[in-house]
Design an enzyme around this catalytic site. Structure first.
Site, short mmCIF file in Angstrom:
data_model
loop_
_atom_site.label_atom_id
_atom_site.label_comp_id
_atom_site.label_asym_id
_atom_site.label_seq_id
_atom_site.Cartn_x
_atom_site.Cartn_y
_atom_site.Cartn_z
N GLN A 96 0.86 -1.10 -0.08
CA GLN A 96 -0.04 -0.01 -0.02
C GLN A 96 0.86 1.14 0.09
O GLN A 96 0.38 2.27 -0.02
CB GLN A 96 -0.85 0.02 1.12
CG GLN A 96 -1.83 -1.19 1.36
CD GLN A 96 -2.38 -1.23 2.78
OE1 GLN A 96 -3.48 -0.59 3.08
NE2 GLN A 96 -1.75 -1.94 3.63
N ASN A 97 2.22 1.17 0.14
CA ASN A 97 3.14 2.15 0.22
C ASN A 97 3.33 2.66 -1.28
O ASN A 97 3.48 1.89 -2.15
CB ASN A 97 4.33 1.85 1.16
CG ASN A 97 3.98 1.35 2.48
OD1 ASN A 97 3.16 1.68 3.08
ND2 ASN A 97 4.83 0.68 2.92
N HIS A 114 -1.51 1.45 -4.42
CA HIS A 114 -1.99 2.97 -4.28
C HIS A 114 -1.18 3.74 -5.22
O HIS A 114 -0.91 5.04 -5.10
CB HIS A 114 -1.89 3.54 -2.93
CG HIS A 114 -3.00 2.59 -2.00
ND1 HIS A 114 -2.87 2.86 -0.78
CD2 HIS A 114 -3.97 2.04 -2.50
CE1 HIS A 114 -3.89 2.03 -0.26
NE2 HIS A 114 -4.65 1.62 -1.30
N CYS A 122 0.39 11.70 -17.99
CA CYS A 122 -0.27 12.69 -18.58
C CYS A 122 -1.71 12.12 -18.93
O CYS A 122 -1.74 11.28 -19.52
CB CYS A 122 0.38 13.05 -19.91
SG CYS A 122 -0.65 14.14 -20.78
N THR A 182 0.38 -3.16 8.35
CA THR A 182 -0.83 -2.64 8.11
C THR A 182 -1.95 -2.67 9.10
O THR A 182 -2.05 -3.91 9.76
CB THR A 182 -1.28 -2.94 6.68
OG1 THR A 182 -2.47 -2.28 6.35
CG2 THR A 182 -1.45 -4.59 6.58
N ASN A 207 3.31 -7.31 13.34
CA ASN A 207 2.95 -5.90 13.75
C ASN A 207 3.04 -5.98 15.15
O ASN A 207 2.54 -6.65 15.85
CB ASN A 207 1.26 -5.74 13.19
CG ASN A 207 0.80 -4.36 13.32
OD1 ASN A 207 1.28 -3.53 14.09
ND2 ASN A 207 0.16 -3.96 12.20
N PRO A 208 3.64 -4.87 15.83
CA PRO A 208 3.66 -4.60 17.23
C PRO A 208 2.50 -4.65 17.80
O PRO A 208 2.16 -4.91 19.15
CB PRO A 208 4.53 -3.52 17.22
CG PRO A 208 5.03 -3.05 16.09
CD PRO A 208 4.34 -3.73 15.01
N ALA A 225 8.79 -5.01 11.92
CA ALA A 225 9.05 -5.64 10.46
C ALA A 225 10.49 -6.46 10.60
O ALA A 225 10.56 -7.66 10.45
CB ALA A 225 9.00 -4.60 9.71
P1 NAD Z 1 -1.60 2.72 9.08
O1 NAD Z 1 -1.15 3.75 9.27
O2 NAD Z 1 -3.05 2.45 9.03
O3 NAD Z 1 -1.20 1.42 9.95
C1 NAD Z 1 0.44 1.21 10.17
C2 NAD Z 1 0.43 -0.11 11.07
O4 NAD Z 1 1.65 -0.42 11.17
C3 NAD Z 1 -0.16 -0.20 12.46
O5 NAD Z 1 -1.03 -1.41 12.59
C4 NAD Z 1 1.15 -0.21 13.20
O6 NAD Z 1 0.96 -0.83 14.49
C5 NAD Z 1 2.17 -0.99 12.51
N1 NAD Z 1 3.39 -0.55 12.74
C6 NAD Z 1 4.06 0.59 13.31
N2 NAD Z 1 5.36 0.23 13.36
C7 NAD Z 1 5.50 -1.08 12.68
C8 NAD Z 1 6.91 -1.57 12.49
N3 NAD Z 1 8.08 -1.05 12.95
N4 NAD Z 1 6.90 -2.95 12.07
C9 NAD Z 1 5.58 -3.51 11.85
N5 NAD Z 1 4.35 -2.85 12.03
C10 NAD Z 1 4.28 -1.51 12.33
O7 NAD Z 1 -1.17 2.06 7.53
P2 NAD Z 1 -1.81 1.28 6.23
O8 NAD Z 1 -2.50 0.07 6.98
O9 NAD Z 1 -0.67 1.01 5.36
O10 NAD Z 1 -2.87 2.09 5.75
C11 NAD Z 1 -2.41 3.63 5.58
C12 NAD Z 1 -2.74 4.44 4.22
O11 NAD Z 1 -1.79 5.35 3.85
C13 NAD Z 1 -2.49 3.48 3.16
O12 NAD Z 1 -3.54 3.51 2.06
C14 NAD Z 1 -0.93 3.97 2.57
O13 NAD Z 1 -1.16 3.78 0.97
C15 NAD Z 1 -1.04 5.15 2.95
N6 NAD Z 1 0.38 5.44 3.40
C16 NAD Z 1 1.50 5.23 2.68
C17 NAD Z 1 2.82 5.29 3.20
C18 NAD Z 1 4.12 5.03 2.62
O14 NAD Z 1 4.24 5.09 1.25
N7 NAD Z 1 5.30 5.13 3.17
C19 NAD Z 1 2.80 6.14 4.37
C20 NAD Z 1 1.67 5.92 5.07
C21 NAD Z 1 0.48 5.90 4.56
#
Ligand code: NAD
Length: 239
Positions: A96-97, A114, A122, A182, A207-208, A225
């Site tokens: 999702q990143n 995403h 374009c 996630t 996930n912590p 992670a």
């Molecule tokens: P979220 O922010 O909803 O959840 C993040 C999760 O990661 C939480 O459950 C948390 O407990 C866990 N977490 C925190 N630190 C961690 C670690 N060190 N190791 C493992 N887990 C850990 O994120 P999501 O579910 O990905 O949803 C967020 C939305 O925002 C998505 O749609 C995404 O596309 C977007 N997003 C993207 C980025 C990016 O590209 N880096 C960053 C933030 C959000």
């Protein structure tokens, strides 16, 4: 199942990653306390209406995200996945990143649900271009005179059908599904653990914190992670 995973015993493995995977590298989060949407209103920077009103402002916001992402480097967890992919060709990443951290760790077979900070398009000509320039985009306007748009799924956008269809195909036929970082509140990604489970996949969550999806997992690892992946695959070295 033994504590250490034997990758060769599986036919198709999916690593499903979210913001927590990148947060461990220091990539700023978007939602939650202190997240980017606390400082910037998404209505002004991350939706089609904002782009049509103020393309320069929206592009500048995304250039800042690119600069921030480049200040961070992939962590050991990204590198463990990449190393597994170098040894086995049945491993996919569905992320999702949008920050490109998996690619920077050398990974391939990545489905970006995403979109990506490192592509621009374009919409007039229907062209999508990679743009890996440091920070700012190579160009903000297309040769045809249209503003170039970050190839990202913004608020109120539909996901790309082809990308979703590919993700559905591989997730519904995987036999090992590992969700990392996630919270499982954004759809359709939040439906993927159930999809994998319904296919009979062994499902693991790293996930912590407990999440809304925890119910679907056969095994949960309450570690960050990198440490979770190290223990799960028996990596002994600290990359
Ligand atoms: P979220 O922010 O909803 O959840 C993040 C999760 O990661 C939480 O459950 C948390 O407990 C866990 N977490 C925190 N630190 C961690 C670690 N060190 N190791 C493992 N887990 C850990 O994120 P999501 O579910 O990905 O949803 C967020 C939305 O925002 C998505 O749609 C995404 O596309 C977007 N997003 C993207 C980025 C990016 O590209 N880096 C960053 C933030 C959000």
């Amino acid at each position: 199942m033994n504590d250490v995973i034997d990758v060769s015993k599986f036919n198709q493995i999916i690593f499903f990653t979210g913001a927590g995977m990148s947060a461990e590298s220091g990539v700023p989060t978007y939602r939650g306390e202190g997240g980017i949407w606390d400082e910037y209103k998404w209505e002004n920077y991350a939706c089609q209406n904002a782009f049509e009103r103020d393309p320069k402002g929206v592009l500048a916001f995304h250039e800042l995200r690119r600069i921030e992402a480049l200040k961070c480097t992939p962590h050991r967890g990204h590198q463990y996945i990449s190393r597994l992919q170098q040894c086995y060709n049945h491993i996919w990443i569905v992320t999702q990143n949008i920050d490109g951290m998996h690619q920077r760790a050398g990974s391939e077979n990545i489905i970006e649900l995403h979109g990506s900070l490192w592509r621009i398009r374009c919409d007039q000509e229907g062209k999508i271009m990679e743009d890996l320039k440091q920070g700012s985009y190579r160009a903000q306007e297309c040769n045809c005179g249209t503003w170039l748009r970050p190839d990202i799924i913004w608020f109120q956008d539909m996901l790309n059908d082809k990308v979703v269809s590919k993700a559905n195909d591989i997730i519904s036929s995987c036999d090992l599904f590992i969700s990392i970082g996630t919270s499982g509140v954004v759809w359709p990604a939040a439906g993927y653990p159930k999809m994998a489970k319904d296919n009979g996949a062994y499902c693991i969550e790293i996930n912590p914190e407990e999440t809304e999806l925890t119910y679907y997992f056969d095994k949960t690892i309450r570690l960050p992670a990198s440490t979770g992946l190290r223990d799960l695959f028996g990596f002994e070295d600290e990359i």
